[in-house]
Design an enzyme around this catalytic site. Sequence first.
Site, PDB file in Angstrom:
ATOM      1  N   CYS A  89       0.794  -1.164  -0.067  1.00  0.00           N
ATOM      2  CA  CYS A  89       0.046   0.141   0.127  1.00  0.00           C
ATOM      3  C   CYS A  89       0.768   1.077   0.030  1.00  0.00           C
ATOM      4  CB  CYS A  89      -0.926   0.016   1.256  1.00  0.00           C
ATOM      5  SG  CYS A  89      -2.128  -1.266   1.136  1.00  0.00           S
ATOM      6  N   HIS A 341      -9.065   3.904  -1.867  1.00  0.00           N
ATOM      7  CA  HIS A 341      -7.588   3.491  -1.811  1.00  0.00           C
ATOM      8  C   HIS A 341      -7.073   2.765  -2.892  1.00  0.00           C
ATOM      9  CE1 HIS A 341      -4.058   1.827  -0.046  1.00  0.00           C
ATOM     10  NE2 HIS A 341      -4.537   1.053   0.663  1.00  0.00           N
ATOM     11  N   CYS A 371       0.274   2.343   6.909  1.00  0.00           N
ATOM     12  CA  CYS A 371       0.566   0.869   6.970  1.00  0.00           C
ATOM     13  C   CYS A 371       0.623   0.220   5.512  1.00  0.00           C
ATOM     14  CB  CYS A 371      -0.405   0.173   7.746  1.00  0.00           C
ATOM     15  SG  CYS A 371      -2.266   0.184   7.142  1.00  0.00           S
TER      16      CYS A 371
END
Length: 385
Positions: A89, A341, A371
């Site tokens: 991510c 996202h 994260c």
Amino acid sequence: MAEAYIVEAVRTPVGKRGGGLAAVHPADLGAHVLSALMERSGVDPAAVDDVVLGCLDAVGPQAGDIARTAWLAAGLPEEVPGVTVDRQCGSSQQALHFAAQAVLSGTQDLVVAGGTQNMSMIPIAFASRQAATPLGLTDGPFGGSEGWRARYGDRPVSQFHGAELMAQKWDIDRADMEEFALRSHRRALRAGDEGRFDRELAPLAGVTADEGPRRDTTAARMAGLAPVVVGGTITAACSSQVSDGAAALLLAGEQAVREHGLTPRARVHHLSVRGEDPIRMLSAPIPATAHALKKTGLTLDDIDLVEINEAFAPVVLAWLKETGADPGRVNVNGGAIALGHPLGATGARLMTTLLHELERTGGRFGLQTMCEGGGQANVTVIERL
């Protein structure tokens, strides 16, 4: 001392799953922001030393070094190379770090950093499943490793499991998470309505605004959703949305600023990355933030705005509990729970939004963290100029 400056930043609106950007090839998503970046900066594209883009699940239309493909798809000079980064991510935040490090080292003068992802086309974890199937493997990237099993056993490696572990460890209940999620939607809607995102957006395919924020979301609706994990507390309402989008930034050194007549908008004050428990996976922003503050000598009182990715509500809520940060300075325009996202692009999207919001409010320092798979977290601190 060498400096790395951000001189331009732009992003697409974030499209929801199956929404207005779902049919746009991920290379074309990237090409769109690269073209907009070059146009807005006024820089001769041939002067760019490298293009570093984040992208994960790199199969099908996202395979084959999409940074290079996107640059060429934009019609930009063939002599400029590109490289694709996968830190899960945090891929495009890491792309920004690599670009800044190249400029700080003096080996490059102008570097593009960003990311692109079409999750409607390539669902999360699709790549690992596809890669395993031809070889007859079923354990994915973890269970088939003897070394991994010897160290971590057969404990589940899952974002949802990690989010549940965080909620348990930091005593965060479902009502807390749903209140936070509702606030994310309200902040994102307010930001859109007030035009806070207008300067950073490059509309595409008829999409002119982020598609994720929901005006009809209520606490009652959230309370009616079933948990993702049986017996757990995490629901879709408290999770980041599956999304499509791209973002890009232009970083320049002092010589490039002079030669091209650029106006720096922010300088990169600090960049670092840290790791933690890969089973809990999502809690690394906590020690990573502590590490960054220690290295810089700053405190959270010095930080005007924070962008921490809302992968799941417990990620931000646990970070707030541990750091004691002012919630009024954190994700002031909403986060991934509302805005979405698009995995490989989110790091650059967060930085683009952070830069523009610092400019809008007159803040000085901004901190970004998120994260990442494997129990990792990047931290970037910028100073508005």
